[in-house]
Scaffold this active site. Structure first.
Site, PDB file in Angstrom:
ATOM      1  N   SER A  70      34.660  46.204  40.796  1.00  0.00           N
ATOM      2  CA  SER A  70      33.486  46.440  39.724  1.00  0.00           C
ATOM      3  C   SER A  70      32.848  47.663  40.122  1.00  0.00           C
ATOM      4  O   SER A  70      32.010  48.279  39.128  1.00  0.00           O
ATOM      5  CB  SER A  70      32.931  45.386  38.998  1.00  0.00           C
ATOM      6  OG  SER A  70      31.756  44.829  40.257  1.00  0.00           O
ATOM      7  N   LYS A 107      25.898  44.761  41.280  1.00  0.00           N
ATOM      8  CA  LYS A 107      25.613  45.626  40.293  1.00  0.00           C
ATOM      9  C   LYS A 107      24.644  46.684  40.316  1.00  0.00           C
ATOM     10  O   LYS A 107      23.595  46.274  41.071  1.00  0.00           O
ATOM     11  CB  LYS A 107      25.668  45.012  39.004  1.00  0.00           C
ATOM     12  CG  LYS A 107      26.880  44.051  38.583  1.00  0.00           C
ATOM     13  CD  LYS A 107      28.002  44.758  38.375  1.00  0.00           C
ATOM     14  CE  LYS A 107      29.071  43.706  37.847  1.00  0.00           C
ATOM     15  NZ  LYS A 107      29.921  43.174  38.849  1.00  0.00           N
TER      16      LYS A 107
END
Length: 149
Positions: A70, A107
């Protein structure tokens, strides 16, 4: 709240740096040119301990191995090692290790007027807005990425 497939957290493996290590790696402190070649400088070699060189706050630093994709557009790939400092204050645009609803993930933080978002750096994944319903904590801030090229 469980995370759906597009929000699925990476599997992260945590390690504490071995600051007692006596491993000395050869190190040339004179920078290497990324443009035109520079004259060779003989015998400038010394040693470096990467545990100490890449760690500012010894007691609050961890190495974390990434499993997942990701964050590939931020240069963080599957099997990379992240160096994470838990003493750094979270801030907008920092890359963070976050604990959300029982899972760890890496993230980019994005602070908007309507709240905090965890932003993936891969178009195949969707941003995740943090709500009061989430069990959420920013665990640490990524300071370095170690990767095999």
């Amino acid at each position: 709240m469980s995370l759906d497939r597009k929000h699925k957290a990476q599997k992260l493996t945590f390690f504490k740096p071995d600051l007692q290590s006596e491993l000395k790696i050869p190190y040339v402190s004179q920078g290497v040119s990324a443009g035109f070649p520079s004259p060779a400088l003989d015998f400038l070699e010394t040693t470096i301990d990467l545990n100490k060189a890449l760690t500012e706050n010894l007691d609050m630093t961890f190495y974390i191995k990434v499993e997942g994709h990701s964050m590939t557009d931020a240069g963080i790939n599957d099997k990379d090692i992240l160096i994470v400092d838990r003493s750094i204050e979270p801030a907008d645009t920092k890359i963070a290790i976050c604990f959300i609803d029982g899972e760890f993930t890496v993230k980019r933080l994005k602070l908007e007027k309507d709240g905090l978002y965890l932003m993936p750096e891969n178009k195949a994944y969707k941003p995740l807005k943090i709500s009061e319903e989430n069990n959420f904590m920013i665990w640490g801030i990524v300071t370095y990425v170690i990767k095999k090229i």
